[in-house]
Design a protein around this motif. Structure first.
Motif, PDB file in Angstrom:
ATOM      1  N   CYS A  38       0.831  -1.196   0.000  1.00 32.63           N
ATOM      2  CA  CYS A  38       0.000   0.000   0.000  1.00 32.63           C
ATOM      3  C   CYS A  38       0.870   1.252   0.000  1.00 32.63           C
ATOM      4  CB  CYS A  38      -0.883  -0.011   1.242  1.00 32.63           C
ATOM      5  SG  CYS A  38      -1.867   1.466   1.419  1.00 32.63           S
ATOM      6  N   HIS A  40      -0.049   4.072   0.991  1.00 31.50           N
ATOM      7  CA  HIS A  40      -0.454   4.919   2.114  1.00 31.50           C
ATOM      8  C   HIS A  40       0.122   4.417   3.421  1.00 31.50           C
ATOM      9  CE1 HIS A  40      -3.266   7.158  -0.406  1.00 31.50           C
ATOM     10  NE2 HIS A  40      -3.542   5.996  -0.972  1.00 31.50           N
ATOM     11  N   CYS A  41      -0.110   3.150   3.745  1.00 31.28           N
ATOM     12  CA  CYS A  41       0.357   2.635   5.032  1.00 31.28           C
ATOM     13  C   CYS A  41       1.580   1.735   4.878  1.00 31.28           C
ATOM     14  CB  CYS A  41      -0.772   1.878   5.736  1.00 31.28           C
ATOM     15  SG  CYS A  41      -1.283   0.366   4.876  1.00 31.28           S
ATOM     16  N   CYS A  56      -6.892  -1.157  -0.101  1.00 28.92           N
ATOM     17  CA  CYS A  56      -5.987  -1.653   0.931  1.00 28.92           C
ATOM     18  C   CYS A  56      -6.803  -2.214   2.084  1.00 28.92           C
ATOM     19  CB  CYS A  56      -5.068  -0.529   1.412  1.00 28.92           C
ATOM     20  SG  CYS A  56      -4.036  -1.062   2.785  1.00 28.92           S
ATOM     21  N   CYS A  59      -5.483  -0.385   5.779  1.00 25.81           N
ATOM     22  CA  CYS A  59      -5.873   0.963   6.187  1.00 25.81           C
ATOM     23  C   CYS A  59      -7.169   1.404   5.514  1.00 25.81           C
ATOM     24  CB  CYS A  59      -4.748   1.969   5.883  1.00 25.81           C
ATOM     25  SG  CYS A  59      -4.430   2.224   4.132  1.00 25.81           S
TER      26      CYS A  59
HETATM   27 ZN   LIG Z   1      -2.901   0.778   3.340  1.00 26.63          ZN
END
Ligand SMILES: [Zn+2]
Length: 72
Positions: A38, A40-41, A56, A59
């Protein structure tokens, strides 16, 4: 599931389409089934929902990407 020989995931197409196309398809299919990292995380939990839509599981982020791969 129907048994496939060495054709792997592309076996669902049966005979035809040729070797090179089959190999290319298999590479994409294997990538799709693995969880992706991911953006983002940074965890590995991204699955493809539909062409170009990725989600994802860690998250909950849903974002656009490439149709068949996340970032290639
Ligand atoms: Zn994520």
């Amino acid at each position: 599931m129907v048994k496939t020989k060495k054709v792997k995931a592309a076996g669902k197409f049966g005979a035809g389409y040729g070797t090179s196309l089959r190999n290319r398809f298999n590479a994409i299919e294997i990538f799709q089934r693995k969880k992706q990292n991911c953006p983002h995380c940074k965890k590995s939990g991204v699955k493809r929902l539909a062409a170009g839509i990725w989600n994802c599981e860690k998250c909950g982020a849903k974002f656009a990407g490439h149709a068949y791969t996340l970032n290639k």
